[in-house]
Structure formats: structure tokens, C-alpha cells
Enzyme design. Structure first.
Site, short mmCIF file in Angstrom:
data_model
loop_
_atom_site.label_atom_id
_atom_site.label_comp_id
_atom_site.label_asym_id
_atom_site.label_seq_id
_atom_site.Cartn_x
_atom_site.Cartn_y
_atom_site.Cartn_z
N ARG A 34 -19.54 -9.73 35.69
CA ARG A 34 -19.57 -8.24 36.29
C ARG A 34 -18.63 -8.04 37.49
O ARG A 34 -18.30 -7.14 37.73
CB ARG A 34 -20.87 -7.74 36.36
CG ARG A 34 -21.13 -6.41 36.81
CD ARG A 34 -22.23 -5.65 36.92
NE ARG A 34 -23.52 -6.62 37.22
CZ ARG A 34 -23.92 -6.71 38.34
NH1 ARG A 34 -23.20 -6.40 39.22
NH2 ARG A 34 -24.78 -7.54 38.65
N LYS B 162 -5.36 1.92 24.22
CA LYS B 162 -4.39 2.85 23.46
C LYS B 162 -3.15 1.69 23.50
O LYS B 162 -3.13 0.61 22.84
CB LYS B 162 -4.05 4.04 24.10
CG LYS B 162 -5.17 4.88 24.70
CD LYS B 162 -5.93 5.57 23.48
CE LYS B 162 -6.92 6.37 23.92
NZ LYS B 162 -8.32 6.46 23.67
N ASP C 260 -2.44 8.43 35.64
CA ASP C 260 -2.73 7.74 34.22
C ASP C 260 -1.65 7.44 33.53
O ASP C 260 -0.89 8.47 33.17
CB ASP C 260 -3.89 8.71 33.74
CG ASP C 260 -4.15 8.40 32.19
OD1 ASP C 260 -3.60 7.49 31.75
OD2 ASP C 260 -5.35 8.58 32.04
N TYR D 104 -6.49 14.38 30.42
CA TYR D 104 -7.29 13.89 29.52
C TYR D 104 -8.64 14.52 29.65
O TYR D 104 -9.27 14.55 30.62
CB TYR D 104 -7.13 12.37 29.46
CG TYR D 104 -8.47 11.80 28.51
CD1 TYR D 104 -8.43 12.00 27.17
CD2 TYR D 104 -9.40 11.02 29.05
CE1 TYR D 104 -9.59 11.62 26.41
CE2 TYR D 104 -10.55 10.77 28.40
CZ TYR D 104 -10.61 10.90 26.98
OH TYR D 104 -11.46 10.32 26.38
#
Ligand code: PLP
Length: 384
Positions: free
Chosen positions: A51, A202, A177, A105
């Protein structure tokens, strides 16, 4: 790697890979261990634990991502939204204000409109196309500016050259982004951006088989994002990190092919009488075609379009297609088609979608790596 080996294609394969390799392995192994023996680390963030984003498979991926974006540091996260939320929450404090591009988005839009206020944060949407209005939107507590390289789903191209100088002049952090552009087509750091974000789900991974994200940029900022993400818990699992590292190796081959294929598809659709409008910055008819040519090596594999007809007719057309799967997401080897009003932008109100130009009938096509002629034939039969 020596400077002569610093070209993108070579970096995609070699950057970040251990040298000498572990046990002679040509491919970076997966370190499937959640925890590591204590080795005298001083702070909590340095203790080696999955983590904390600091285990060998994660670190090798970070080094590769940083090299590709010409940046100092990188952080791989459990999804694109984990990178975006981690970056905004890690870099902003309660009371801070963000300037954000108006058409974003859907998930990012929801974060700003549905969650920000509860967290004591504020955002103002700006017309990112025209830098002249940005100064008026500033507040004394404005700390950052957020844009997308190519917007989802309308493929708008903001005045990206103006963002970093504006941010510097006003003491803001600039974030972008760059999911739709990828480092093959655009290098935001070279244009002065502080933090580059990706949905690595993506293009970076490229095979529609994992969900992942990345925040890449100035080391001090990435460390702040990592600290926040350790608390929020959005670390990338080592197996997904391995798949992303593998997917990255073919990024340049895939994206260059997709640039060309999508341009041909966009040209075909634009000429077709059953098509009302095509949004693709590689087309001369796109309002920001000249800007896109200046900024980008290619315009990527995603385009959106409207048929002559309503949403029902758009759905009937989608059902007639044989190659593209009707599914959300984009940037993979398979062509995918979606109607954003029902998927990526379903979280926006109908009024917001209309204001932004996302009509109910708009279709978004992510061109995969299938033969372009097969895609054109398929589109032609579905349009006929
Ligand atoms: N940014 C853009 C431009 C996207 O298109 C998406 C997803 O479609 C995201 C971020 C979110 O990525 P993820 O689904 O990996 O969380």
C-alpha cells in the site's frame, strides 16, 4: 541507460528495468509479496509494504513511467480515478480552490461537483480554450489548474501552451490528464506542467485487461500524492503492475498505428452522408486542428460522432457493427464503441451534458489495432 538510448521506443522496453537483472531474468519479475523485512526504514511511508507503493515491481514501473514522461518521479495507482483523486486531495487542502476545464471526463467532473464541497474544496470551471478569461476566475485561495490533453468525449484541444506560464505567474500547480494523448503524442512536462495524470487502464496498458492509473511529475509533488494515497489506499497490485509494464512496451507501436487508423476512420465518417458531425482534431474541419498539429505528434485513436438521427438510431447502428464491442473504456487493442450519455458521462445531469455539447446521440469510438480496412467496411455496412 545511456543518453543515446533515451528514445521513447527504447525507454518503453528498458527504462526502469533492473540492471543487472534479477537472476538474469529478461523480464522484470512480479514480486508478489505484500510486505518486506524491516531494514531500518525511518518513517511510516518508507516501510516496504504494497500500500506504500514502494515494492520492487511498483518501483520499476514508477521509474519507467517517469522516464517516458521526461519527469522526475511517478506513482502507479489502482485506477485512473485513484491517480486523479489522490493528486487533487494530496495537493489541495481544505479551503483551497481549483480552476478546471469545463468539459472533463465524467468521473473527474463528479469528483469536483459532488465531492469537493464536502471536503472543504471548491472548483470553478473555465473555458480552457481561451486563456483570456482565466485570470477573472482566480480567487485568493486558488492553488491549482486542471485540464485534459484531449477532452473526453468531444476531443477538444485546450490552450495547453498557456497553462504552465499562467500557473507559474499565479503560483498554481498545473495538472493535466494526458490519458488520450499518451507520451507518444504529447509530453506535458516539456510544456511546463507539474503533474501528468493517466488512466493507465487505457493506452498505457492497452489491452483492456486491468484498471490502473498514474501520477507523474515533480518529485516533491508526487511524494505528497503518494503520502495521501497511502492513507486512501489506492495502490496498484503487483500483478497488475507487471501487466502494465508489459503493455507499455508496445505503446509506441500501438498508438502510432491507432493515430493513423483513427484519422482514416474520421475522414471516412466525415464524408458519409449518414453522419452529421465528427469530432477528431486530426481533421482539418476540427476548430482546433492547427493547435493540435502544433502540440501533438498524432491525435490518438479516439473520435466521436453523431449520425443523422436520434439516440435510438445511434443504438441501432451500434448493434449492427461487428468489430467494435459496445462497451465503455478506450485505448485498447480492441475497438470499443460507447454512447457517453449512457456510460462515461451518465453521472452528469442532462442539462450539463447539453451545455457541454454531449448530445444523447453522440457516439465515441476508440479505434483498436484491427485492420483499418476491416473497420471501414464494418462501419460502411452498419451505416448503409
Ligand atoms: N481520465 C480519462 C480521460 C478517462 O477517460 C478515464 C476513464 O474513462 C479516467 C480518467 C478514469 O480512469 P479509470 O477508469 O482507470 O479510473
Amino acid at each position: 541507460m545511456t543518453p543515446t538510448h533515451s528514445r521513447l521506443e527504447t525507454q518503453l522496453v528498458h527504462a526502469g528495468e533492473p540492471d543487472p537483472p534479477f537472476a538474469g531474468a529478461v523480464e522484470m519479475p512480479i514480486f508478489q509479496s505484500a510486505t518486506y523485512r524491516y531494514a531500518g526504514e525511518r518513517g511510516y511511508d518508507d516501510v516496504r509494504y504494497l500500500r506504500s507503493h514502494n515494492t520492487p515491481t511498483q518501483l520499476a514501473l514508477h521509474a519507467k513511467l517517469a522516464a517516458l514522461e521526461h519527469a522526475e518521479a511517478a506513482l502507479a495507482t489502482a485506477s485512473g480515478m485513484a491517480a486523479i483523486s489522490g493528486a487533487l486531495l494530496g495537493l489541495l487542502n481544505p479551503g483551497d480552490h481549483l480552476l478546471a476545464q469545463s468539459c472533463l471526463y465524467g468521473g473527474t467532473h463528479d469528483l469536483l461537483t459532488q465531492e469537493f464541497e464536502n471536503l472543504g474544496l471548491a472548483a470553478t470551471f473555465i473555458d480552457a480554450d481561451d486563456a483570456r478569461g482565466w485570470e477573472r476566475a482566480l480567487r485568493p485561495n486558488t492553488r491549482a489548474i486542471y485540464v485534459e490533453a484531449l477532452t473526453n468525449p468531444l476531443l477538444q484541444v485546450a490552450d495547453l501552451r498557456a497553462v504552465a506560464p499562467f500557473a507559474r505567474a499565479h503560483g498554481l500547480i498545473s495538472l493535466i490528464d494526458s490519458t488520450f494523448a499518451t507520451p507518444v503524442n504529447f509530453l506535458p512536462v516539456e510544456h511546463g506542467f507539474d503533474v501528468v495524470l493517466h488512466s493507465a487502464t487505457k493506452y498505457l496498458n492497452g489491452h483492456s485487461d486491468i484498471v490502473a492509473g498514474a501520477a507523474i511529475g515533480r518529485a516533491e509533488l508526487i511524494e505528497r500524492i503518494r503520502h495521501k494515497q497511502i492513507i486512501l489506499g489506492g495502490a496498484l497490485d503487483p500483478h497488475a503492475a507487471f501487466l502494465l509494464t508489459r503493455g507499455l512496451k508496445t505503446l509506441a507501436l500501438r498508438v502510432r498505428y491507432q493515430n493513423e487508423s483513427a484519422l482514416r476512420v474520421a475522414q471516412f465518417l466525415e464524408r458519409h452522408p449518414a453522419v452529421r458531425r465528427v469530432h477528431y482534431p486530426g481533421l482539418a474541419s476540427h476548430p482546433r486542428h492547427a493547435r493540435a498539429r502544433e502540440l501533438f505528434a498524432g491525435c490518438g485513436g479516439v473520435l466521436s460522432f453523431e449520425l443523422q438521427g436520434d439516440a435510438q438510431q445511434a443504438d441501432a447502428f451500434s448493434a449492427r457493427l461487428r468489430i467494435p464491442a459496445v462497451a465503455p473504456s478506450l485505448g485498447g487493442v480492441h475497438s470499443l464503441l460507447t454512447r457517453p450519455a449512457t456510460t462515461s458521462h451518465a453521472g452528469l445531469s442532462a442539462t450539463d451534458r447539453e451545455r457541454l455539447g454531449i448530445t444523447d446521440a453522440l457516439l465515441r469510438l476508440s479505434v483498436g489495432i484491427e485492420a483499418t480496412d476491416d473497420l471501414l467496411e464494418d462501419l460502411a455496412q452498419a451505416l448503409a
